[in-house]
Motif scaffolding. Structure first.
Motif, PDB file in Angstrom:
ATOM      1  N   UNK A  94       0.833  -1.202   0.000  1.00  0.00           N
ATOM      2  CA  UNK A  94       0.000   0.000   0.000  1.00  0.00           C
ATOM      3  C   UNK A  94       0.872   1.258   0.000  1.00  0.00           C
ATOM      4  N   UNK A  95       1.864   1.281   0.856  1.00  0.00           N
ATOM      5  CA  UNK A  95       2.740   2.458   0.962  1.00  0.00           C
ATOM      6  C   UNK A  95       3.490   2.728  -0.340  1.00  0.00           C
ATOM      7  N   UNK A  96       3.986   1.681  -0.974  1.00  0.00           N
ATOM      8  CA  UNK A  96       4.714   1.859  -2.236  1.00  0.00           C
ATOM      9  C   UNK A  96       3.785   2.454  -3.296  1.00  0.00           C
ATOM     10  N   UNK A  97       2.594   1.865  -3.443  1.00  0.00           N
ATOM     11  CA  UNK A  97       1.653   2.361  -4.453  1.00  0.00           C
ATOM     12  C   UNK A  97       1.250   3.790  -4.129  1.00  0.00           C
ATOM     13  N   UNK A 103       3.977  10.750  -6.090  1.00  0.00           N
ATOM     14  CA  UNK A 103       5.138  11.243  -6.842  1.00  0.00           C
ATOM     15  C   UNK A 103       4.762  11.634  -8.269  1.00  0.00           C
ATOM     16  N   UNK A 104       3.676  11.059  -8.780  1.00  0.00           N
ATOM     17  CA  UNK A 104       3.202  11.408 -10.120  1.00  0.00           C
ATOM     18  C   UNK A 104       2.325  12.657 -10.118  1.00  0.00           C
ATOM     19  N   UNK A 105       2.004  13.144  -8.925  1.00  0.00           N
ATOM     20  CA  UNK A 105       1.193  14.346  -8.820  1.00  0.00           C
ATOM     21  C   UNK A 105      -0.251  14.108  -8.430  1.00  0.00           C
ATOM     22  N   UNK A 106      -0.611  12.870  -8.126  1.00  0.00           N
ATOM     23  CA  UNK A 106      -1.970  12.581  -7.679  1.00  0.00           C
ATOM     24  C   UNK A 106      -2.138  13.178  -6.279  1.00  0.00           C
ATOM     25  N   UNK A 107      -3.196  13.941  -6.041  1.00  0.00           N
ATOM     26  CA  UNK A 107      -3.410  14.498  -4.693  1.00  0.00           C
ATOM     27  C   UNK A 107      -3.453  13.380  -3.650  1.00  0.00           C
ATOM     28  N   UNK A 108      -2.919  13.664  -2.466  1.00  0.00           N
ATOM     29  CA  UNK A 108      -2.788  12.657  -1.412  1.00  0.00           C
ATOM     30  C   UNK A 108      -4.112  11.950  -1.092  1.00  0.00           C
ATOM     31  N   UNK A 109      -5.197  12.710  -1.002  1.00  0.00           N
ATOM     32  CA  UNK A 109      -6.484  12.108  -0.651  1.00  0.00           C
ATOM     33  C   UNK A 109      -6.925  11.107  -1.718  1.00  0.00           C
ATOM     34  N   UNK A 110      -6.734  11.449  -2.966  1.00  0.00           N
ATOM     35  CA  UNK A 110      -7.113  10.558  -4.064  1.00  0.00           C
ATOM     36  C   UNK A 110      -6.147   9.380  -4.138  1.00  0.00           C
ATOM     37  N   UNK A 111      -4.862   9.646  -3.953  1.00  0.00           N
ATOM     38  CA  UNK A 111      -3.861   8.576  -3.978  1.00  0.00           C
ATOM     39  C   UNK A 111      -4.147   7.544  -2.899  1.00  0.00           C
ATOM     40  N   UNK A 112      -4.605   7.983  -1.739  1.00  0.00           N
ATOM     41  CA  UNK A 112      -4.923   7.054  -0.649  1.00  0.00           C
ATOM     42  C   UNK A 112      -6.071   6.129  -1.054  1.00  0.00           C
ATOM     43  N   UNK A 113      -7.083   6.698  -1.659  1.00  0.00           N
ATOM     44  CA  UNK A 113      -8.235   5.898  -2.104  1.00  0.00           C
ATOM     45  C   UNK A 113      -7.817   4.947  -3.224  1.00  0.00           C
ATOM     46  N   UNK A 114      -7.106   5.465  -4.216  1.00  0.00           N
ATOM     47  CA  UNK A 114      -6.697   4.637  -5.355  1.00  0.00           C
ATOM     48  C   UNK A 114      -5.734   3.531  -4.924  1.00  0.00           C
ATOM     49  N   UNK A 116      -5.677   1.956  -2.249  1.00  0.00           N
ATOM     50  CA  UNK A 116      -6.411   0.904  -1.544  1.00  0.00           C
ATOM     51  C   UNK A 116      -6.866  -0.193  -2.488  1.00  0.00           C
ATOM     52  N   UNK A 117      -7.162   0.131  -3.707  1.00  0.00           N
ATOM     53  CA  UNK A 117      -7.557  -0.896  -4.661  1.00  0.00           C
ATOM     54  C   UNK A 117      -6.386  -1.437  -5.455  1.00  0.00           C
ATOM     55  N   UNK A 118      -5.509  -0.549  -5.881  1.00  0.00           N
ATOM     56  CA  UNK A 118      -4.389  -0.952  -6.737  1.00  0.00           C
ATOM     57  C   UNK A 118      -3.415  -1.888  -6.038  1.00  0.00           C
ATOM     58  N   UNK A 119      -3.212  -1.712  -4.758  1.00  0.00           N
ATOM     59  CA  UNK A 119      -2.215  -2.508  -4.029  1.00  0.00           C
ATOM     60  C   UNK A 119      -2.442  -4.004  -4.175  1.00  0.00           C
ATOM     61  N   UNK A 120      -3.678  -4.399  -4.393  1.00  0.00           N
ATOM     62  CA  UNK A 120      -4.006  -5.821  -4.481  1.00  0.00           C
ATOM     63  C   UNK A 120      -3.793  -6.401  -5.874  1.00  0.00           C
ATOM     64  N   UNK A 121      -3.625  -5.540  -6.856  1.00  0.00           N
ATOM     65  CA  UNK A 121      -3.590  -5.998  -8.242  1.00  0.00           C
ATOM     66  C   UNK A 121      -2.272  -5.707  -8.945  1.00  0.00           C
TER      67      UNK A 121
END
Length: 144
Positions: A94-97, A103-114, A116-121
């Motif tokens: 989760x932390x790496x994703x 680092x790509x510029x995604x706002x922190x709040x959105x990056x946290x939500x995204x 949560x799903x991406x880490x599994x895939x």
């Protein structure tokens, strides 16, 4: 490998990722709640995931059968060694994703939500590329 086999391989991987997603989320939450509160109970998980007590009880029962948690009636939920390892690994993914997205510029709040799903895939290979990118190492590969 022909196109049909490649597609089937992708779908098998996605099904496998979905199968482990709940276990990863729950053991990570149990670990965090124990760290924050000293103990984790079904009610804590129900609040965290906004689900019913029955849903949590079913999932915890499954996780107990899979060897990730132990619990008894009216007792807190504990992680087994396997559960602690899965929670640690899941949190690291989760932390790496999350850091990669930020680092790509995604706002922190959105990056946290995204995250949560991406880490599994995300494959281990892709996670390694994310880590290398975050360390400032040169990324090798092509976009085909």
């Amino acid at each position: 490998m022909n196109e049909s086999q490649r597609i089937a391989k992708r779908h098998r991987r996605t099904r496998k990722d979905h199968a482990s997603e709940t276990a990863e989320d729950y053991v990570e939450a149990v670990s965090e709640i124990i760290e924050e509160e000293g103990a984790c109970r079904v009610v804590d998980l129900a609040k965290r995931f906004d689900v019913s007590h029955v849903t949590v009880t079913r999932i915890i029962s499954r996780l107990q059968k899979e060897g990730y948690v132990t619990t008894e009636p009216y007792r807190p939920i504990e992680l087994t060694d396997a559960g602690r390892k899965l929670a640690k690994d899941s949190k690291a993914r989760h932390e790496i994703v999350f850091k990669f997205l930020v680092s790509l510029g995604v706002p922190r709040e959105i990056a946290e939500i995204d995250a949560e799903g991406l880490e599994h895939h995300v494959s281990d290979q892709t996670l390694q590329v994310f880590q290398d990118f975050l360390k400032g190492e040169t990324i090798k590969g092509t976009l085909d």
